[in-house]
Design a protein around this motif. Sequence first.
Motif, PDB file in Angstrom:
ATOM      1  N   PRO A  60      -2.422  55.102 -15.811  1.00  0.00           N
ATOM      2  CA  PRO A  60      -3.930  55.266 -15.851  1.00  0.00           C
ATOM      3  C   PRO A  60      -4.546  56.102 -16.926  1.00  0.00           C
ATOM      4  CG  PRO A  60      -3.050  56.022 -13.810  1.00  0.00           C
ATOM      5  CD  PRO A  60      -1.898  55.726 -14.815  1.00  0.00           C
ATOM      6  N   VAL A  66      -9.470  56.903 -14.955  1.00  0.00           N
ATOM      7  CA  VAL A  66      -8.916  57.722 -13.719  1.00  0.00           C
ATOM      8  C   VAL A  66     -10.238  57.494 -12.554  1.00  0.00           C
ATOM      9  CG1 VAL A  66      -6.736  58.778 -14.002  1.00  0.00           C
ATOM     10  CG2 VAL A  66      -9.091  59.795 -14.632  1.00  0.00           C
ATOM     11  N   ASN A  67     -11.441  57.918 -13.141  1.00  0.00           N
ATOM     12  CA  ASN A  67     -12.327  58.289 -12.827  1.00  0.00           C
ATOM     13  C   ASN A  67     -13.589  57.371 -13.456  1.00  0.00           C
ATOM     14  OD1 ASN A  67     -13.389  59.879 -14.668  1.00  0.00           O
ATOM     15  ND2 ASN A  67     -12.407  61.475 -13.117  1.00  0.00           N
ATOM     16  N   LYS A 125      -8.260  50.732 -16.073  1.00  0.00           N
ATOM     17  CA  LYS A 125      -7.137  51.185 -16.009  1.00  0.00           C
ATOM     18  C   LYS A 125      -8.055  53.061 -16.216  1.00  0.00           C
ATOM     19  CE  LYS A 125      -3.526  51.152 -18.566  1.00  0.00           C
ATOM     20  NZ  LYS A 125      -2.528  50.957 -19.701  1.00  0.00           N
ATOM     21  N   TYR A 160      -4.179  59.128 -22.932  1.00  0.00           N
ATOM     22  CA  TYR A 160      -5.600  59.572 -23.472  1.00  0.00           C
ATOM     23  C   TYR A 160      -5.646  58.020 -24.628  1.00  0.00           C
ATOM     24  CZ  TYR A 160      -5.522  63.587 -20.398  1.00  0.00           C
ATOM     25  OH  TYR A 160      -5.580  64.470 -19.278  1.00  0.00           O
ATOM     26  N   GLN A 175      -6.433  58.710 -18.294  1.00  0.00           N
ATOM     27  CA  GLN A 175      -6.979  60.238 -18.418  1.00  0.00           C
ATOM     28  C   GLN A 175      -8.239  60.668 -18.716  1.00  0.00           C
ATOM     29  OE1 GLN A 175      -5.612  61.803 -15.431  1.00  0.00           O
ATOM     30  NE2 GLN A 175      -3.808  60.107 -15.096  1.00  0.00           N
TER      31      GLN A 175
END
Length: 386
Positions: free
Chosen positions: A259, A201-202, A199, A276, A261
Amino acid sequence: MTMIRGYRRPDGNVGIRNHLLLLPTVVCANQVVNRIQQQVPGAVAIPHQHGCSQVGNDKEQTHKVLVGMGKNPNVGAVLVVSLGCEVMNAEQIRDEIAETGKPVVWIDIQDEGGSVNTIKKGIEVANELHQQISSLQVEEISLSELAIGVKCGGSDATSGLCSNPALGRTSDLIIKKGGSIIMGETTEIIGAEHILAKKAVNEQVSNKLFTSIERFEKEIERMGVDMRGGNPSPGNIEGGLSSIEEKSLGCISKAGTAPLQGVFEYADRIPGKGFYFMDSPGNDIECVSGMAAAGVHIVCFTTGRGTPTGNPIVPVIKITGNELAAKKMADNIDVDTSPILQGKETLEQAGERIFTEIVKVASGKETKAEILGHQEFSISRIGISL
């Protein structure tokens, strides 16, 4: 429902409570702080066992948690009480909290001439601070400014089947409104970290999550112990959880579908909006205290067995999916989601009920933990005492 009622702080942040916080910088100041609290209605104290005989990262973590508790937007004013010879720098703690613009006063036991004089002075100062913040006006605030911690403890089989995924639906609603969801408990995503990492984001966020798990596992290996028996706990096992992996699969569902973060360290400030993860212990009180120091307004706490703990400055909403626990622990449970398992309610409907409870609590309704005076606080310690 897009608005709640709260307090706008000088730095622009908003709080849903208006606490006067009595903050001891060291264990030696606990009794003085407790006596002040007894004489000042509405004041809350955070006695703890730390503040001296600490160095390095361990010292910095205690400092960070104490400052974070003072900076939490649910706090309207702070009285810092030090002994005068501890490792913690009381003046620095005062100054960092004061950056928020809220009233902060520091008194020192050795400078005041002992406990009795400090208690007398502290009561006088605390009453003045309480009077200052009592005049603050409540105003309408957007739900988008809410930061919600999601936590589970005293888990059983119903947690993963019912209350955790229902809370996940609530998390999606909070994030849809523009708010933030903070999940902790590094120990309780072991075995399911790959699912949570998907999940991210990067890749940087994903790698940081894996690093958190690796750091914990190396520490367990260094100690030469087996975490089983400690997590899952005997109560978890009796409640039907066979392994940490099974517990983790239920645990991660609390955050919903948004997502990931970012991943941040224990008691650091919340980096932004959205979902988070805070690298933190599974221990209930240490984790919730870290969330409070990070700046959450409310913690939603799921439990199958029934866990009564609260927090001095952050309302803790207790949610269960166990019908028996809801009846036996009725004094402590705010939301019963067991109708899901009876086929009388969907996860989405239960999630909406939890969301409604959050709005009510954010607008002033007291949780069961608040009514009962549960104000547990504990700082996660890293190093040995010197």
